[in-house]
Design a protein around this motif. Structure first.
Motif, PDB file in Angstrom:
ATOM      1  N   ARG A   1       2.653  14.537  -1.962  1.00 15.94           N
ATOM      2  CA  ARG A   1       2.563  13.141  -1.249  1.00 15.94           C
ATOM      3  C   ARG A   1       2.108  13.496   0.076  1.00 15.94           C
ATOM      4  O   ARG A   1       1.595  12.875   0.848  1.00 15.94           O
TER       5      ARG A   1
ATOM      6  N   ILE B   1       1.606   2.669  -3.286  1.00 15.13           N
ATOM      7  CA  ILE B   1       0.562   3.259  -3.940  1.00 15.13           C
ATOM      8  C   ILE B   1       0.451   4.656  -3.137  1.00 15.13           C
ATOM      9  O   ILE B   1       0.161   5.598  -4.008  1.00 15.13           O
ATOM     10  N   GLU B   2       0.817   4.680  -1.980  1.00 12.68           N
ATOM     11  CA  GLU B   2       0.401   6.098  -1.228  1.00 12.68           C
ATOM     12  C   GLU B   2       1.618   6.945  -1.719  1.00 12.68           C
ATOM     13  O   GLU B   2       1.301   8.228  -1.709  1.00 12.68           O
TER      14      GLU B   2
ATOM     15  N   TYR C   1       3.829   7.753   6.392  1.00  8.52           N
ATOM     16  CA  TYR C   1       3.418   8.052   5.096  1.00  8.52           C
ATOM     17  C   TYR C   1       1.847   8.227   4.794  1.00  8.52           C
ATOM     18  O   TYR C   1       1.237   9.161   4.231  1.00  8.52           O
ATOM     19  N   SER C   2       0.950   7.396   5.894  1.00  9.15           N
ATOM     20  CA  SER C   2      -0.406   7.704   5.873  1.00  9.15           C
ATOM     21  C   SER C   2      -0.927   7.172   7.200  1.00  9.15           C
ATOM     22  O   SER C   2      -0.048   6.915   8.220  1.00  9.15           O
TER      23      SER C   2
ATOM     24  N   ASN D   1      -3.448  -3.875   7.096  1.00 12.03           N
ATOM     25  CA  ASN D   1      -1.934  -4.207   6.518  1.00 12.03           C
ATOM     26  C   ASN D   1      -0.981  -4.463   7.679  1.00 12.03           C
ATOM     27  O   ASN D   1       0.121  -4.856   7.458  1.00 12.03           O
TER      28      ASN D   1
ATOM     29  N   ILE E   1      -7.088   6.203  -1.273  1.00 13.44           N
ATOM     30  CA  ILE E   1      -5.816   6.987  -1.845  1.00 13.44           C
ATOM     31  C   ILE E   1      -6.120   7.911  -2.990  1.00 13.44           C
ATOM     32  O   ILE E   1      -5.524   8.965  -3.313  1.00 13.44           O
TER      33      ILE E   1
ATOM     34  N   LEU F   1       0.804  -1.351   0.153  1.00 17.90           N
ATOM     35  CA  LEU F   1      -0.065   0.128  -0.078  1.00 17.90           C
ATOM     36  C   LEU F   1       0.978   1.356   0.020  1.00 17.90           C
ATOM     37  O   LEU F   1       0.358   2.159  -0.526  1.00 17.90           O
ATOM     38  N   LYS F   2       2.215   1.069   0.570  1.00 23.43           N
ATOM     39  CA  LYS F   2       2.852   2.322   0.789  1.00 23.43           C
ATOM     40  C   LYS F   2       3.485   2.893  -0.506  1.00 23.43           C
ATOM     41  O   LYS F   2       3.387   3.825  -0.809  1.00 23.43           O
TER      42      LYS F   2
ATOM     43  N   GLN G   1      -9.324   1.198   0.647  1.00 23.86           N
ATOM     44  CA  GLN G   1      -8.053   1.755   1.126  1.00 23.86           C
ATOM     45  C   GLN G   1      -7.480   2.466   0.068  1.00 23.86           C
ATOM     46  O   GLN G   1      -7.242   3.369  -0.211  1.00 23.86           O
ATOM     47  N   GLN G   2      -7.021   1.620  -1.327  1.00 24.99           N
ATOM     48  CA  GLN G   2      -6.495   2.204  -2.462  1.00 24.99           C
ATOM     49  C   GLN G   2      -7.495   3.262  -2.913  1.00 24.99           C
ATOM     50  O   GLN G   2      -7.132   4.141  -3.509  1.00 24.99           O
TER      51      GLN G   2
ATOM     52  N   LEU H   1       0.381   5.207  -9.120  1.00 24.60           N
ATOM     53  CA  LEU H   1      -1.133   4.916  -9.589  1.00 24.60           C
ATOM     54  C   LEU H   1      -1.278   5.047 -11.043  1.00 24.60           C
ATOM     55  O   LEU H   1      -0.471   5.829 -11.560  1.00 24.60           O
TER      56      LEU H   1
ATOM     57  N   LEU I   1      -1.415  13.984   1.349  1.00 28.79           N
ATOM     58  CA  LEU I   1      -2.289  12.667   1.572  1.00 28.79           C
ATOM     59  C   LEU I   1      -2.280  12.634   3.148  1.00 28.79           C
ATOM     60  O   LEU I   1      -3.436  12.364   3.707  1.00 28.79           O
TER      61      LEU I   1
ATOM     62  N   GLU J   1       6.145  12.989  -8.216  1.00 29.39           N
ATOM     63  CA  GLU J   1       7.228  13.823  -7.733  1.00 29.39           C
ATOM     64  C   GLU J   1       8.186  12.934  -6.522  1.00 29.39           C
ATOM     65  O   GLU J   1       8.931  13.440  -5.987  1.00 29.39           O
TER      66      GLU J   1
ATOM     67  N   ASN K   1      -2.658   4.471   7.308  1.00 30.83           N
ATOM     68  CA  ASN K   1      -2.754   3.226   7.236  1.00 30.83           C
ATOM     69  C   ASN K   1      -1.488   2.507   7.544  1.00 30.83           C
ATOM     70  O   ASN K   1      -0.669   2.198   6.946  1.00 30.83           O
TER      71      ASN K   1
END
Lengths: 77, 698
Positions: free
Chosen positions: B102, A28-29, B63-64, B211, B242, A25-26, B238-239, A33, B105, A56, B66
């Protein structure tokens, strides 16, 4: 369209599709995508891992994960 | 009346969040642990104005929301738990001006939890060089937040941030994304099942463990059991979340953020061409390691010798100043040498942490991860094992914790198991004193033999780590999922303040933590050496005097004979004598045996133990080193000769002698199985290699 690990160093491409079940998932974060621009900047010896610029973000992933990302190369103008 | 305010600092890794924390709190910070888990908890305080004080919590980088590791789940758990005493009145999301998209997010996720959220755009000093333009007012309005540009390097923006924090009640808590747009059906049902609750918060609670599987997580207090869908479906959602968030963010940034690539100067590619070059990249890494070890050996020895002799003087001084008696003995022979054994560490630990933090701060460490990944994978490790392996040269405890960002459980477990083979700073004083005793202090082509030996010991530790890793890799049957993602941050000049605070904080906590154990053991040792069971100990003077009746021993010599007879028959002496048959083939006598036994609590006790033993035995006017050099065997030859020295070095290089590491491994792997395996196999390896070395060299 071909898997990301076949990109040539310095080549730019656009992400076409991703096999989400095999990607963390990371990743994708961080912007991995469909529709985002991706380029292969460097690779370590034996082309693994791969140093990418996705959108970026600058990041490195392993070859085996790169196989699950399908890309379409951008033509140089 | 002073108002207290809870502030949480949140942000992606590499956004300079810690610099903002340091800028706000200065040295008013303390590092602890979250209860029950080993995640570092950094807290500090900051006076905002005359009547407002902020308690600032620096949350682990993520990073998020999740969460995929225990560090990250700390963030989510706190933000979902209103009853937590640290629950923030206001959240500050720190972002990096270059990676704004980024970073946003995470910002939008936090904002959607309906907590007042301030957006800090950090590293503002980079904007011109990178050709970045931001329409601040518009961005602020679109994100419905309060925004502040900060540069910790130029020390700007921090005051404005403080003003915003004072006025936190005026910050909007309106969410950005409507969860219904992620999946209408799912969220409608969720809303029906739990009316009057925030959908997004519910969603966060439900997806907490999607996760995050391997480690046990703590329960969120008002955790709900809405699990109508399998995990794979939740992951899909979840995707989609995002993607939705990025759509919103892109829309906003399109109107407010622009980068002129032509204005950007590209330092990154210039340095990357060099640092991750397929040949020179490795050469540079090796040279950096070489320099680090030379510096640690050469530069640290000066303050260390000074510390060593100062403590010997202080010990002597207390003896002459204080009235003689048991308390004076305890202080001058137990406490002071024990303290000396701790303080002597400081120069090396500080240097090691200095280098490690510079490598991390500059962004170079990620390049090393990249370079080493493929090679280390052959041994069942990950490129990310480099950070633990290098940190392990300071201390295995933070190293074991640093394995948390290794995504694959098998690679992570192997790293945890082999990391104690790397030469930690607790081994350094043992090595240093042995090296200075048995290796000549000469130079060959400007390279010091002693430094070379030390480097050899580091290499042997790494080598053993690699060999055991590949054995474990072969025999451990665990699924292997290669979820390796490593961010390659921009190269930065390290901020002096950050480096200084890291070095100070790590050194301090190491000295305090290790110090407690060492001091306790030194005192215990002294007691065990000063008292003994039975007739032999209490009547030592009589027995020895009678034994040497016919020989013309002078006063001091006789006293020494008495002292060593006493030590032999003290509790500790009996213990050492008992294990002597086992360690004789390694070239050790029973006194080294005592040091060995006590070292199983912590290696660094070795020197303190010998110091205590020898000073109990003889007058404390010499330094530890001189005392060790003066020790002889029965045949009159030096005890610490080359074979014994090498044998001891190998034993300490491989043995698992650290209770704190075993405890942390238990915590991180959630079972006693792995630490037990570690203790057993490492000790066997240590014993055998010491045995072989001594038998060959003798």
């Amino acid at each position: 369209m071909f898997p990301l690990d076949q990109l040539v160093i310095g080549q730019k491409a656009v992400i076409e599709s991703i096999k989400t079940d095999f990607l963390p998932l990371k990743l994708i974060e961080m912007g991995c995508l469909p529709g985002n621009e991706i380029s292969l900047l460097y690779s370590a010896p034996y082309r693994d891992p791969l140093y990418l610029k996705i959108d970026e973000a600058h990041l490195a992933i392993r070859k085996e994960v790169a196989k699950y990302i399908m890309v379409k190369p951008l033509m140089d103008d | 009346m002073i108002k207290n305010l809870n502030v949480a600092l949140i942000g992606n890794p590499n956004t300079g969040k810690t610099s903002v924390f340091n800028a706000l709190t200065g040295l008013n910070q303390k590092v602890g642990n979250y209860p029950g888990i080993t995640v570092e908890k950094k807290q500090g305080s900051c006076r905002l104005d005359r009547v407002t004080k902020a308690k600032i919590l620096d949350l682990p980088g993520t990073y998020s929301l999740n969460a995929s590791s225990i560090d990250e789940s700390v963030v989510v758990e706190l933000l979902l738990n209103k009853n937590d005493p640290d629950f923030p009145d206001v959240a500050v999301v720190v972002t990096d001006v270059e990676n704004l998209k980024r970073n946003l997010l995470l910002f939008t996720q936090i904002k959607d939890l309906e907590i007042p959220t301030v957006l800090v755009i950090n590293m503002a000093d980079q904007m011109r060089r990178k050709g970045i333009k931001i329409e601040l007012e518009k961005l602020e309005k679109k994100l419905n937040t309060n925004l502040v540009l900060v540069s910790t390097r130029l020390n700007s923006g921090v005051e404005k941030l403080k003003q915003i924090l004072i006025d936190y009640k005026s910050i909007s808590t309106l969410p950005i994304l409507d969860p219904n747009t992620i999946d209408q059906d799912y969220f409608e049902n969720l809303g029906k099942a739990f009316p009057n609750q925030s959908l997004y918060k519910l969603w966060m609670v439900i997806t907490q463990d999607v996760n995050f599987t391997r480690l046990e997580r703590q329960k969120v207090p008002d955790s709900t059991q809405f699990k109508t869908q399998p995990k794979s479906y939740l992951k899909k959602l979840q995707q989609r979340e995002i993607i939705k968030r990025y759509q919103t963010i892109n829309q906003i940034l399109k109107e407010t953020y622009s980068v002129n690539r032509e204005e950007a100067t590209d330092l990154r590619s210039k340095l990357d061409n060099l640092f991750i070059h397929k040949f020179w990249g490795y050469v540079i890494f090796f040279l950096i390691l070489l320099i680090i070890f030379q510096v640690i050996f050469d530069w640290s020895s000066v303050p260390m010798d000074f510390i060593d002799s100062s403590f010997a003087h202080v010990s002597e001084w207390t003896k002459t100043l204080m009235p003689s008696g048991i308390l004076t003995d305890l202080i001058s022979e137990g406490v002071i040498p024990g303290l000396g054994g701790i303080v002597i560490f400081i120069p090396q630990i500080a240097f090691l942490f200095l280098f490690i933090s510079i490598l991390e701060e500059t962004g170079y460490m990620s390049r090393v991860v990249f370079l080493m990944d493929r090679g280390l994978r052959k041994f069942g490790l990950s490129g990310k094992s480099v950070v633990p392996l290098i940190s392990g040269t300071a201390c295995a405890i933070p190293a074991v914790m640093a394995t948390r960002n290794i995504e694959d459980w098998k690679e992570r477990l192997i790293t945890i198991l082999v990391v104690p083979f790397t030469t930690c700073s607790a081994r350094l004083p043992v090595f240093m004193i042995l090296i200075s005793l048995v290796i000549p202090n000469d130079r060959l082509l400007g390279i010091n033999y002693q430094g070379l030996t030390l480097m050899g010991l580091y290499l042997i530790g790494f080598l053993m780590a690699l060999v055991s890793a590949s054995i474990l890799n072969r025999f451990l049957k665990l699924p292997n999922k290669s979820y390796f993602v490593v961010e390659m941050p921009n190269y930065k000049l390290p901020l002096l303040k950050n480096v200084a605070i890291t070095v100070w904080e790590k050194t301090r906590s190491f000295v305090v933590e290790a110090g407690k154990i060492i001091l306790a053991i030194s005192i215990l040792l002294w007691f065990m050496a000063s008292f003994g069971p039975g007739e032999k100990f209490s009547n030592a003077e009589q027995i020895v005097t009678q034994q040497y009746e016919n020989e013309a021993f002078e006063g001091l010599e006789l006293e020494n004979k008495i002292a060593s007879f006493k030590l032999e028959n003290s509790y500790i002496g009996i213990l050492g004598k008992t294990i002597e048959p086992m360690i004789l083939p390694l070239g050790y006598d029973w006194k080294i045996g005592i040091a060995l036994i006590t070292s199983f609590a912590a290696r660094e006790v070795f020197i303190g133990a010998l110091a205590t033993i020898y000073s109990v035995e003889r007058e404390a006017e010499e330094t530890i080193k001189k005392r060790m050099a003066g020790e002889t065997r029965n045949d009159g030859s030096r005890l610490f000769n080359l074979p014994t020295g090498i044998s001891l070095m190998l034993f300490y290089a491989f043995a698992m002698q650290c209770m704190s590491t075993l405890a942390i491994v238990k915590k991180e792997t959630n079972s006693w199985k792995w630490p037990s395996i570690q203790l057993f196999s490492m000790t066997v390896i240590a014993y055998l290699s010491a045995l072989i070395a001594y038998q060959i060299l003798k």
